[in-house]
Design an enzyme around this catalytic site. Structure first.
Site, PDB file in Angstrom:
ATOM      1  N   GLU A 184      -7.152  81.367  50.834  1.00 31.98           N
ATOM      2  CA  GLU A 184      -6.921  82.315  49.748  1.00 31.98           C
ATOM      3  C   GLU A 184      -7.701  81.868  48.523  1.00 31.98           C
ATOM      4  O   GLU A 184      -8.264  80.771  48.506  1.00 31.98           O
ATOM      5  CB  GLU A 184      -5.420  82.458  49.450  1.00 31.98           C
ATOM      6  CG  GLU A 184      -4.745  81.188  48.982  1.00 31.98           C
ATOM      7  CD  GLU A 184      -3.217  81.323  48.885  1.00 31.98           C
ATOM      8  OE1 GLU A 184      -2.629  82.095  49.653  1.00 31.98           O
ATOM      9  OE2 GLU A 184      -2.637  80.631  48.044  1.00 31.98           O
TER      10      GLU A 184
ATOM     11  N   HIS B 280       1.190  81.996  44.358  1.00 31.22           N
ATOM     12  CA  HIS B 280       1.075  80.562  44.621  1.00 31.22           C
ATOM     13  C   HIS B 280       0.483  79.842  43.416  1.00 31.22           C
ATOM     14  O   HIS B 280      -0.416  80.360  42.764  1.00 31.22           O
ATOM     15  CB  HIS B 280       0.149  80.306  45.823  1.00 31.22           C
ATOM     16  CG  HIS B 280       0.766  80.690  47.142  1.00 31.22           C
ATOM     17  ND1 HIS B 280       0.010  81.030  48.229  1.00 31.22           N
ATOM     18  CD2 HIS B 280       2.057  80.769  47.529  1.00 31.22           C
ATOM     19  CE1 HIS B 280       0.813  81.309  49.255  1.00 31.22           C
ATOM     20  NE2 HIS B 280       2.059  81.166  48.847  1.00 31.22           N
TER      21      HIS B 280
END
Lengths: 290, 386
Positions: free
Chosen positions: A209, A247
């Site tokens: 990511e 995150h």
């Protein structure tokens, strides 16, 4: 064979009596995982999930011969818990806890490297070797024993990859969530190297990511060291710069860490990239069978 | 979490770093006292917002006249400053920093950041300060000097020497720099920062170092043990919807598209945005409802999504692993009934009991489309947004 955990693994759980640990450990035990004991300071002597609870890790290790710890301890206390695990001659420490301060992880990662102990996570779903052991919060039902090694920075995206590889009939050798924090205990490279060595792993799915340069570093490593087919998806092509996407580690800052850069680096290293998370299973099927 | 310049300088001063004499103005009535307390000839007046590019946007002036300070404060206090780093609304100004003006000889750059690759604190210095450090790194990388601290987080003498040589400091400045960098590292570690930038760090006309600006990012995960720093949080600088979402344990980021998203897990939430884009649509937001998908969290998530008037359709993508899909479906139905959601909602539920979930959604007679295939679900949501 498999990586990190198997039917020989003897595990303890730190933060054992908490609600999350109770839920997930009972599912792990049901799956057949050898969880031998728990640790919760102040609750030593109790029996929880039919297992003994110890005051500290070293006692639990001494009594059970455990080599692995699964940690659910809340973030403010987690540095101490990981530290204790590092001092107790375990081989593997899997940290599910989300929200550990970055400076704590800098310290713990340096110490783990010095001691030669592997940390997986924090802020991750854990590790599963289908049919053998499940140490984490992933749903057991979607997994099937097989030949794809999966490594990912994200939890639910891992499940997506797992589900697709199960549906298409490949199954998984082992699945490892390395977590979404800026300083993970293990990197893509660490896990890729293990999958390369594992005879049961015939292909690898790597889910990255935005944020940081772990995928770019992995790309360099793949070019030199990995012979098995790899499929990679990077989440966050549509993410704006400067915004943290859930995150702690998922942020594009100073123009660095974009999904485009990561896709480009991986493609250059010979990795089959997919732009949609729905295409992972099909792509790894094609790569393995080509 | 970010700090204001004046808060950064307060901390710098607390840790013995050189900063200009300054006063704060929160109301026009503070001006007289601030000016007389400072007792200097010329002033720098700086609007305090969480954004760079203030100078070019008119948020910083140099002046010798109290009347100009008053005009500046009247203009900015209570209004929004728009810079190239803000959105079109800008950031609200509720505080103005009044400083003694420094005669600048040289502008340097000094930064501390957690370096993810080397897993250490990186100290970055450049003799080319006052400009965007990323462009210096791009165009003249030889002017960037870096050291990576070892696991004790202490800087070694030879590392200080490398940086001060890179900054082309003289002997007395070397001494100042040595203490400055040690104190700055101590501050960084003591307070759980993830970034400090002093840009510019200047050499003034008497040859002394001075921290003329200060940008600080704090590790949000460490706020529980940084009470004083947490007390410096200025919520007015944050996106109101994102802030509201965080109070419900939801991770939400506003984007400018038309397809609202509700997803469990940060990675899958990004993946869902990506697949909307691949299907020819534009995501209106990132929204991670977290692991515990229940009626309450789904209700709050709906409220936040529909408060954005650009949203024309909603895609709910839940990978039910531990949570059962039928329970999630019931939560979705009752939340939609409670809030009275009119816009079309495409629901993709994957995992345990997804068949029962599909029946619950279909029976509801609400504006819901159930689709288990992710690609088809995204296409449907995109079509409905047009």
């Amino acid at each position: 064979m498999s990586i990190l955990v198997d039917n020989q693994t003897i595990a303890i759980c730190q933060g054992f009596t908490g609600s999350q640990a109770t839920l997930h450990c009972s599912q792990s035990i049901e799956y057949g995982t050898n969880i031998a004991a728990g640790v919760t300071p102040g609750k030593a002597g109790q029996i929880h999930l039919n297992l003994p609870v110890f005051e500290n890790v070293s006692q639990a290790v001494k009594e059970t011969g455990a080599d692995t710890s699964l940690i659910f301890v809340p973030a403010p206390f987690c540095k101490n818990s990981i530290n204790e695990a590092l001092d107790s001659e375990l081989k593997l420490i899997i940290v599910i806890t989300e929200g550990i301060p970055t400076l704590d992880m800098l310290y713990l990662k340096a110490k783990a490297d010095e001691l030669g102990v592997r940390i997986i996570g924090p802020n991750c779903p854990g590790v599963i070797t289908p049919g053998q052991a499940k140490l984490g919060i992933m749903p057991a039902s979607i997994h099937s024993k097989g030949k794809v090694g999966i490594v990912s920075r994200s939890g639910t995206l891992t499940y997506e990859a797992v589900d697709q590889t199960s549906q298409i009939g490949l199954g998984q050798s082992s699945c490892v969530g390395i977590g979404g924090d800026p300083i993970p205990g293990s990197s893509f490279i660490d896990i890729l190297e293990m999958f390369e060595q594992d005879p049961e792993t015939e292909g690898i799915v790597m889910v990255g990511e935005i944020g940081g340069t772990a995928e770019e570093e992995a790309a360099e490593f793949i070019q030199e060291k990995i012979s098995k087919p790899i499929v990679s998806y990077i989440a966050g092509v549509s993410a704006p710069p400067g915004k943290r996407m859930g995150h702690a580690g998922a942020i594009i800052s100073g123009g660095k860490g974009t999904a485009e850069d990561k896709f480009n680096a991986l493609e250059k290293a010979g990795v089959r990239i997919v732009k949609s998370p729905a295409d992972i299973g099909k792509a790894i099927f094609e790569e393995i069978n080509s | 979490m970010n700090l204001h310049e004046y808060q950064a300088k307060f901390l710098f001063k607390d840790y013995g770093l050189p900063v200009s004499k300054s006063e704060l103005i929160f109301h026009e009535s503070d001006i007289d006292q601030a000016v007389s307390k400072l007792n200097v000839d010329s002033f720098v007046v700086k609007a305090q917002v969480h954004a760079g590019g203030r100078g070019k946007a008119g948020g910083v002036i140099l002046t010798k006249k109290k009347e100009e300070i008053r005009d500046f404060c009247q203009k900015w206090l209570g209004t929004n400053l728009v810079t190239y780093q803000t959105d079109e609304k800008g950031q609200p100004v509720s505080c103005i920093l009044l400083e003694e003006c420094t005669d600048i000889e040289t502008e340097l750059y000094l930064g501390l950041v957690i370096d993810r690759s080397s897993r250490s604190i990186a100290v970055i210095a450049s003799p080319d300060g006052g400009v965007d450090i990323e462009s210096v790194a791009e165009n003249s990388p030889e002017k960037i000097f870096k050291v990576f601290l070892d696991s004790t987080n202490k800087i070694k003498e030879e590392e200080i020497k490398k940086l001060s040589e890179g900054l082309q400091l003289n002997q007395s400045q070397n001494l100042e720099f040595s203490s400055l960098i040690k104190n700055l590292i101590k501050l960084f570690v003591d307070k759980d920062f993830s970034l400090i930038e002093i840009n510019p760090l200047v050499i003034d006309n008497s040859g002394k170092l001075n921290c003329l600006d200060g940008k600080i990012n704090v590790d949000g995960n460490a706020l529980y043990r940084q009470e004083a720093i947490n007390g410096m949080r200025d919520e007015s600088q944050e996106d109101a919807l994102e802030l509201d979402a965080s109070k419900w344990g939801l991770n939400y980021v506003t984007l400018d598209g038309t397809v609202g998203c509700m997803v469990n897990g940060a990675g899958l939430a990004m993946g869902t945005m990506d697949i909307i884009k691949l299907s020819g649509g534009f995501p209106a937001n990132f929204l991670d409802v977290g692991g515990a998908v229940n009626r309450e969290s789904v209700t709050e998530a709906f409220k936040i999504i529909v408060s954005d008037s650009k949203v024309k359709s909603i895609l709910i993508n839940i990978f039910g692993g531990i949570v059962r899909c039928d329970i999630v479906a019931e939560g979705i139905v009752s939340a939609m009934q409670d809030i009275g959601i009119q816009i079309p909602v495409v629901v993709r539920l994957k995992g345990n009991n997804s068949d029962i979930a599909k029946k619950i959604l279909e029976k509801s007679k609400l504006n819901i489309f159930s689709e288990t295939d992710l690609t088809l679900a995204a296409k449907k949501a995109v079509d409905l947004s047009k």
